[in-house]
Design a protein around this motif. Structure first.
Motif, mmCIF file in Angstrom:
data_model
loop_
_atom_site.group_PDB
_atom_site.id
_atom_site.type_symbol
_atom_site.label_atom_id
_atom_site.label_comp_id
_atom_site.label_asym_id
_atom_site.label_seq_id
_atom_site.Cartn_x
_atom_site.Cartn_y
_atom_site.Cartn_z
ATOM 1 N N VAL A 96 -13.169 11.229 5.979
ATOM 2 C CA VAL A 96 -12.019 11.342 5.077
ATOM 3 C C VAL A 96 -11.021 10.234 5.399
ATOM 4 O O VAL A 96 -10.705 9.990 6.572
ATOM 5 N N LEU A 97 -10.523 9.582 4.348
ATOM 6 C CA LEU A 97 -9.514 8.533 4.486
ATOM 7 C C LEU A 97 -8.175 9.036 3.973
ATOM 8 O O LEU A 97 -8.107 9.999 3.212
ATOM 9 N N ARG A 98 -7.117 8.325 4.385
ATOM 10 C CA ARG A 98 -5.763 8.669 3.961
ATOM 11 C C ARG A 98 -5.106 7.403 3.393
ATOM 12 O O ARG A 98 -5.109 6.359 4.037
ATOM 13 N N LEU A 99 -4.546 7.526 2.184
ATOM 14 C CA LEU A 99 -3.861 6.409 1.556
ATOM 15 C C LEU A 99 -2.375 6.717 1.484
ATOM 16 O O LEU A 99 -1.984 7.767 0.956
ATOM 17 N N THR A 100 -1.553 5.845 2.030
ATOM 18 C CA THR A 100 -0.124 6.115 2.151
ATOM 19 C C THR A 100 0.710 4.906 1.725
ATOM 20 O O THR A 100 0.226 3.771 1.687
ATOM 21 N N ARG A 101 1.966 5.199 1.412
ATOM 22 C CA ARG A 101 2.966 4.162 1.192
ATOM 23 C C ARG A 101 4.220 4.528 1.977
ATOM 24 O O ARG A 101 4.500 5.716 2.183
ATOM 25 N N THR A 102 4.930 3.505 2.420
ATOM 26 C CA THR A 102 6.176 3.730 3.145
ATOM 27 C C THR A 102 7.340 3.440 2.220
ATOM 28 O O THR A 102 7.425 2.356 1.627
ATOM 29 N N GLN A 103 8.241 4.421 2.088
ATOM 30 C CA GLN A 103 9.395 4.253 1.222
ATOM 31 C C GLN A 103 10.450 3.372 1.899
ATOM 32 O O GLN A 103 10.374 3.106 3.097
ATOM 33 N N ARG A 104 11.426 2.951 1.144
ATOM 34 C CA ARG A 104 12.434 2.034 1.670
ATOM 35 C C ARG A 104 13.211 2.627 2.834
ATOM 36 O O ARG A 104 13.667 1.904 3.723
ATOM 37 N N ASP A 105 13.369 3.944 2.834
ATOM 38 C CA ASP A 105 14.103 4.577 3.932
ATOM 39 C C ASP A 105 13.211 4.874 5.123
ATOM 40 O O ASP A 105 13.646 5.510 6.083
ATOM 41 N N GLY A 106 11.960 4.415 5.065
ATOM 42 C CA GLY A 106 11.044 4.580 6.189
ATOM 43 C C GLY A 106 10.182 5.815 6.122
ATOM 44 O O GLY A 106 9.268 5.975 6.943
ATOM 45 N N ARG A 107 10.432 6.707 5.163
ATOM 46 C CA ARG A 107 9.617 7.913 5.051
ATOM 47 C C ARG A 107 8.246 7.574 4.491
ATOM 48 O O ARG A 107 8.097 6.675 3.664
ATOM 49 N N ARG A 108 7.266 8.341 4.936
ATOM 50 C CA ARG A 108 5.889 8.125 4.490
ATOM 51 C C ARG A 108 5.559 9.050 3.340
ATOM 52 O O ARG A 108 5.962 10.205 3.316
ATOM 53 N N GLN A 109 4.833 8.537 2.368
ATOM 54 C CA GLN A 109 4.305 9.354 1.278
ATOM 55 C C GLN A 109 2.792 9.218 1.275
ATOM 56 O O GLN A 109 2.263 8.103 1.202
ATOM 57 N N VAL A 110 2.100 10.342 1.403
ATOM 58 C CA VAL A 110 0.647 10.323 1.271
ATOM 59 C C VAL A 110 0.321 10.307 -0.220
ATOM 60 O O VAL A 110 0.681 11.231 -0.947
ATOM 61 N N ILE A 111 -0.338 9.259 -0.659
ATOM 62 C CA ILE A 111 -0.654 9.082 -2.071
ATOM 63 C C ILE A 111 -1.934 9.819 -2.445
ATOM 64 O O ILE A 111 -2.026 10.440 -3.507
ATOM 65 N N ALA A 112 -2.928 9.740 -1.570
ATOM 66 C CA ALA A 112 -4.227 10.341 -1.894
ATOM 67 C C ALA A 112 -5.045 10.449 -0.621
ATOM 68 O O ALA A 112 -4.716 9.842 0.412
ATOM 69 N N PHE A 113 -6.121 11.224 -0.704
ATOM 70 C CA PHE A 113 -7.126 11.295 0.339
ATOM 71 C C PHE A 113 -8.442 10.802 -0.250
ATOM 72 O O PHE A 113 -8.756 11.091 -1.407
ATOM 73 N N GLY A 114 -9.184 10.054 0.538
ATOM 74 C CA GLY A 114 -10.479 9.555 0.090
ATOM 75 C C GLY A 114 -11.596 10.381 0.700
ATOM 76 O O GLY A 114 -11.741 10.441 1.925
ATOM 77 N N PHE A 115 -12.398 11.020 -0.157
ATOM 78 C CA PHE A 115 -13.510 11.859 0.281
ATOM 79 C C PHE A 115 -14.835 11.165 -0.033
ATOM 80 O O PHE A 115 -14.870 10.202 -0.814
#
Length: 208
Positions: free
Chosen positions: A31-50
């Motif tokens: 399983v993979l994890r796709l993320t983006r970092t917001q301007r304030d440094g918080r992480r957002q998980v966009i999707a999981f790769g199965f």
């Protein structure tokens, strides 16, 4: 279609946000994890790769997220040139177009989860998403294995890890699920869980 298989250890990155996109990757296992970092440094998980998913589709020639492995994983890398030059590999071009449409559908599912008001609905919707995609049937039981931790789930559905844990406890109290172990959920009542995920049922408590 030439491809190169690659083994990944947990936590190992395949690419980072804004990297030049030369390859796309098909998940063979893990399983993979796709993320983006917001301007304030918080992480957002966009999707999981199965397994079976294709990740890393480019925008303007660059990756729009970073991607790492949650578990030990294997991916196959293929050049993404056919997106711009379909005549070079029509079969791969068709595969990538299908992957792009799937990605749009998964993002729509994510928006529906993220937009729900109740924490219990968000967590129920996430469990139903996993049940539909990678659920297992064993002895008339519906199993959902969670390779991701509570923080990953929280960053995907827009809650805190504590609220995710409380919502899981709530769903257990309502006898919709039970835990076989901390990372394996048995869905006891798929119909009620799905109804809650769709906003058709209210619980006694609201943990949002």
């Amino acid at each position: 279609m030439h491809r190169l298989n690659r083994q990944l250890a947990p936590g190992q990155h395949i690419f980072f946000e804004s990297d030049p996109a030369r390859f796309v990757y098909k998940v063979r296992s893990g399983v993979l994890r796709l993320t983006r970092t917001q301007r304030d440094g918080r992480r957002q998980v966009i999707a999981f790769g199965f397994p079976g998913d294709i990740v890393g589709l480019p925008c303007a020639g660059r990756h729009t997220t970073e991607c790492d492995a949650i578990t030990s994983a294997e991916v196959s890398a293929r050049r993404c040139d056919p997106l711009d030059h379909p005549e070079s590999d029509p079969k791969l071009h068709s595969l990538l177009v299908t992957a792009a449409l799937d990605e749009i559908r998964f993002l729509q599912d994510h928006f529906l989860i993220f937009g729900r008001r109740r924490a219990s609905e968000k967590v129920a919707a996430f469990l139903i998403l996993l049940l539909d995609r990678v659920g297992e049937a064993a002895d008339d039981r519906h199993l959902v294995r969670l390779p991701m931790n509570r923080s990953d789930i929280a960053d995907y559905v827009g809650l805190t890890p504590e609220t995710v844990s409380r919502s899981i406890t709530q769903l257990r109290a309502e006898k919709m699920i039970k835990l076989d172990d901390p990372n394996t959920i048995i869905v006891r009542d798929p119909d009620r869980l799905r109804a809650l995920a769709e906003g058709a049922q209210e619980l006694v408590a609201d943990w949002s």
